[in-house]
Design a protein around this motif. Structure first.
Motif, PDB file in Angstrom:
ATOM      1  N   ASP A  85      -4.460  -4.133  -0.631  1.00  0.00           N
ATOM      2  CA  ASP A  85      -3.310  -3.403   0.086  1.00  0.00           C
ATOM      3  C   ASP A  85      -2.485  -2.839  -0.813  1.00  0.00           C
ATOM      4  OD1 ASP A  85      -3.711  -4.858   2.642  1.00  0.00           O
ATOM      5  OD2 ASP A  85      -2.462  -6.351   2.124  1.00  0.00           O
ATOM      6  N   VAL A  86      -2.544  -1.280  -0.526  1.00  0.00           N
ATOM      7  CA  VAL A  86      -1.416  -0.477  -1.256  1.00  0.00           C
ATOM      8  C   VAL A  86      -0.071  -0.536  -0.635  1.00  0.00           C
ATOM      9  CG1 VAL A  86      -0.702   1.787  -1.938  1.00  0.00           C
ATOM     10  CG2 VAL A  86      -3.163   1.211  -1.549  1.00  0.00           C
ATOM     11  N   CYS A  87       0.825  -0.777  -1.341  1.00  0.00           N
ATOM     12  CA  CYS A  87       2.067  -1.202  -0.948  1.00  0.00           C
ATOM     13  C   CYS A  87       3.295  -0.929  -1.665  1.00  0.00           C
ATOM     14  CB  CYS A  87       2.097  -2.738  -0.707  1.00  0.00           C
ATOM     15  SG  CYS A  87       1.680  -3.794  -2.309  1.00  0.00           S
ATOM     16  N   LEU A  88       4.526  -1.334  -1.301  1.00  0.00           N
ATOM     17  CA  LEU A  88       5.769  -0.998  -2.202  1.00  0.00           C
ATOM     18  C   LEU A  88       5.430  -2.356  -3.089  1.00  0.00           C
ATOM     19  CD1 LEU A  88       8.627  -0.020   0.071  1.00  0.00           C
ATOM     20  CD2 LEU A  88       7.161   1.472  -1.574  1.00  0.00           C
ATOM     21  N   PRO A  89       5.893  -2.120  -4.452  1.00  0.00           N
ATOM     22  CA  PRO A  89       5.888  -3.409  -5.343  1.00  0.00           C
ATOM     23  C   PRO A  89       6.148  -4.522  -4.798  1.00  0.00           C
ATOM     24  CG  PRO A  89       6.564  -1.355  -6.735  1.00  0.00           C
ATOM     25  CD  PRO A  89       6.557  -1.127  -5.197  1.00  0.00           C
ATOM     26  N   PRO A  90       5.477  -5.885  -4.984  1.00  0.00           N
ATOM     27  CA  PRO A  90       5.967  -7.140  -4.420  1.00  0.00           C
ATOM     28  C   PRO A  90       7.111  -7.727  -5.071  1.00  0.00           C
ATOM     29  CG  PRO A  90       3.587  -7.140  -5.072  1.00  0.00           C
ATOM     30  CD  PRO A  90       4.146  -5.687  -5.393  1.00  0.00           C
ATOM     31  N   GLU A  91       8.022  -8.262  -4.443  1.00  0.00           N
ATOM     32  CA  GLU A  91       9.076  -8.754  -4.752  1.00  0.00           C
ATOM     33  C   GLU A  91       9.126 -10.403  -4.501  1.00  0.00           C
ATOM     34  OE1 GLU A  91      11.918  -5.282  -3.458  1.00  0.00           O
ATOM     35  OE2 GLU A  91      11.858  -6.993  -2.418  1.00  0.00           O
ATOM     36  N   ALA A  92       9.584 -11.170  -5.613  1.00  0.00           N
ATOM     37  CA  ALA A  92       9.903 -12.778  -5.176  1.00  0.00           C
ATOM     38  C   ALA A  92      10.982 -12.936  -4.346  1.00  0.00           C
ATOM     39  CB  ALA A  92      10.206 -13.257  -6.818  1.00  0.00           C
ATOM     40  N   THR A  93      10.519 -13.947  -3.612  1.00  0.00           N
ATOM     41  CA  THR A  93      11.772 -14.127  -2.644  1.00  0.00           C
ATOM     42  C   THR A  93      11.730 -15.918  -2.949  1.00  0.00           C
ATOM     43  OG1 THR A  93      10.081 -15.038  -0.871  1.00  0.00           O
ATOM     44  CG2 THR A  93      10.757 -12.739  -0.907  1.00  0.00           C
ATOM     45  N   GLU A  94      12.654 -16.628  -2.065  1.00  0.00           N
ATOM     46  CA  GLU A  94      12.916 -17.969  -2.306  1.00  0.00           C
ATOM     47  C   GLU A  94      11.644 -18.987  -1.974  1.00  0.00           C
ATOM     48  OE1 GLU A  94      16.356 -19.793  -0.582  1.00  0.00           O
ATOM     49  OE2 GLU A  94      17.652 -18.196  -1.234  1.00  0.00           O
ATOM     50  N   ALA A  95      10.865 -18.253  -1.079  1.00  0.00           N
ATOM     51  CA  ALA A  95       9.906 -19.075  -0.549  1.00  0.00           C
ATOM     52  C   ALA A  95       8.458 -18.643  -1.072  1.00  0.00           C
ATOM     53  CB  ALA A  95       9.582 -18.889   1.000  1.00  0.00           C
ATOM     54  N   GLY A  96       8.291 -17.594  -1.992  1.00  0.00           N
ATOM     55  CA  GLY A  96       7.475 -16.881  -2.712  1.00  0.00           C
ATOM     56  C   GLY A  96       7.308 -15.499  -2.863  1.00  0.00           C
ATOM     57  N   TRP A  97       6.587 -14.543  -2.065  1.00  0.00           N
ATOM     58  CA  TRP A  97       6.664 -13.274  -2.351  1.00  0.00           C
ATOM     59  C   TRP A  97       6.787 -12.521  -1.070  1.00  0.00           C
ATOM     60  CZ3 TRP A  97       6.779 -10.995  -7.160  1.00  0.00           C
ATOM     61  CH2 TRP A  97       6.739 -11.794  -8.248  1.00  0.00           C
ATOM     62  N   ARG A  98       7.000 -11.126  -1.271  1.00  0.00           N
ATOM     63  CA  ARG A  98       6.745 -10.304  -0.082  1.00  0.00           C
ATOM     64  C   ARG A  98       6.562  -8.802  -0.391  1.00  0.00           C
ATOM     65  NH1 ARG A  98      13.047  -9.046   1.901  1.00  0.00           N
ATOM     66  NH2 ARG A  98      13.539  -7.956   0.070  1.00  0.00           N
ATOM     67  N   TYR A  99       5.877  -8.040   0.159  1.00  0.00           N
ATOM     68  CA  TYR A  99       5.723  -6.785  -0.113  1.00  0.00           C
ATOM     69  C   TYR A  99       5.649  -5.801   1.462  1.00  0.00           C
ATOM     70  CZ  TYR A  99       0.576  -7.669   0.969  1.00  0.00           C
ATOM     71  OH  TYR A  99      -0.900  -7.832   1.537  1.00  0.00           O
ATOM     72  N   VAL A 100       6.103  -4.633   1.347  1.00  0.00           N
ATOM     73  CA  VAL A 100       6.035  -3.603   2.424  1.00  0.00           C
ATOM     74  C   VAL A 100       4.614  -2.914   2.283  1.00  0.00           C
ATOM     75  CG1 VAL A 100       6.916  -1.537   3.561  1.00  0.00           C
ATOM     76  CG2 VAL A 100       8.381  -3.264   2.349  1.00  0.00           C
ATOM     77  N   ASP A 101       3.975  -3.084   3.324  1.00  0.00           N
ATOM     78  CA  ASP A 101       2.400  -2.455   3.319  1.00  0.00           C
ATOM     79  C   ASP A 101       2.767  -1.196   3.659  1.00  0.00           C
ATOM     80  OD1 ASP A 101      -0.606  -2.697   3.589  1.00  0.00           O
ATOM     81  OD2 ASP A 101      -0.106  -2.288   5.880  1.00  0.00           O
ATOM     82  N   LEU A 102       1.794  -0.277   2.754  1.00  0.00           N
ATOM     83  CA  LEU A 102       2.066   1.381   3.157  1.00  0.00           C
ATOM     84  C   LEU A 102       0.619   1.682   3.696  1.00  0.00           C
ATOM     85  CD1 LEU A 102       3.417   2.465  -0.140  1.00  0.00           C
ATOM     86  CD2 LEU A 102       4.419   2.350   1.989  1.00  0.00           C
ATOM     87  N   GLU A 103      -0.057   0.815   4.440  1.00  0.00           N
ATOM     88  CA  GLU A 103      -1.310   1.053   5.434  1.00  0.00           C
ATOM     89  C   GLU A 103      -2.595   1.495   4.687  1.00  0.00           C
ATOM     90  OE1 GLU A 103      -0.707   0.040   8.178  1.00  0.00           O
ATOM     91  OE2 GLU A 103       1.556   0.564   8.204  1.00  0.00           O
ATOM     92  N   LEU A 104      -2.830   2.053   3.608  1.00  0.00           N
ATOM     93  CA  LEU A 104      -3.873   2.505   3.126  1.00  0.00           C
ATOM     94  C   LEU A 104      -4.458   1.421   2.405  1.00  0.00           C
ATOM     95  CD1 LEU A 104      -3.371   6.273   1.987  1.00  0.00           C
ATOM     96  CD2 LEU A 104      -4.403   5.423   3.889  1.00  0.00           C
ATOM     97  N   ASP A 105      -5.834   0.927   2.694  1.00  0.00           N
ATOM     98  CA  ASP A 105      -6.519  -0.144   1.939  1.00  0.00           C
ATOM     99  C   ASP A 105      -7.623   0.294   1.460  1.00  0.00           C
ATOM    100  OD1 ASP A 105      -4.794  -1.809   3.153  1.00  0.00           O
ATOM    101  OD2 ASP A 105      -5.544  -1.729   4.927  1.00  0.00           O
ATOM    102  N   PRO A 106      -7.939   0.434  -0.073  1.00  0.00           N
ATOM    103  CA  PRO A 106      -9.262   0.664  -0.768  1.00  0.00           C
ATOM    104  C   PRO A 106     -10.040  -0.716  -0.527  1.00  0.00           C
ATOM    105  CG  PRO A 106      -7.550   1.388  -1.995  1.00  0.00           C
ATOM    106  CD  PRO A 106      -7.025   0.712  -0.885  1.00  0.00           C
TER     107      PRO A 106
END
Length: 170
Positions: A85-106
């Motif tokens: 998943d190409v994305c904005l770099p993942p960020e830690a959250t209280e529950a775990g992690w999140r990232y914004v998907d940038l759609e393209l998927d090798p």
């Protein structure tokens, strides 16, 4: 970096613009120089704005802060594959992690070693409809092409390590 064994529950949230938040519940299995390794056994819950369910196959995920992609090893007998998943770099959250998907998927399909970049239509729509900035669009395209090349070359040890970790967990 020394490897740290982990065993906590982690929620991974994937933000799709404008589609909302998709979430997956994982178990952390290892943190090392490659990043944080997560395992989703068969039956792990997931949810999306329009649906929810449980994994029908096991997966291992690798992510790291500062890196614009997240790798998914998918143990699907019909199409065993390594998806990125190409994305904005993942960020830690209280529950775990999140990232914004940038759609393209090798994707590397293991049965025939075919590598393709999926979801160009979603990428083009996100660019056209303003859901992705021009800078994000450039990151997406450059990262997708770079990761597709890495999948073709298979020159990065973490690619094979993901399959090894998956087989150790299953």
């Amino acid at each position: 970096m020394e490897a740290l064994q982990c065993s906590e529950n982690v929620r991974l949230s994937k933000i799709k613009r404008p589609g909302g938040v998709f979430w997956f519940d994982f178990q952390s299995i290892l943190q090392d120089g490659d990043g944080l390794w997560l395992w989703g056994p068969v039956g792990s819950p997931w949810g999306a704005p329009h649906d929810s369910g449980r994994f029908s196959v096991s997966v291992v995920v690798l992510l790291a802060p500062g890196r614009p992609w997240v790798a998914w090893w998918v143990d699907d007998p019909a199409d065993r594959r390594l998806e990125i998943d190409v994305c904005l770099p993942p960020e830690a959250t209280e529950a775990g992690w999140r990232y914004v998907d940038l759609e393209l998927d090798p994707v590397l399909h293991m049965r025939d070693s075919r590598v393709e970049i999926e979801d160009w239509d979603e990428y083009e729509q996100a660019c056209r409809d303003g859901w992705m900035s021009p800078d994000e669009a450039k990151i997406a395209q450059v990262t997708a092409e770079d990761r597709a090349g890495a999948l073709r070359r298979r020159d990065e040890p973490w690619q094979e390590r993901g399959w090894q970790m998956l087989s150790q967990q299953v």
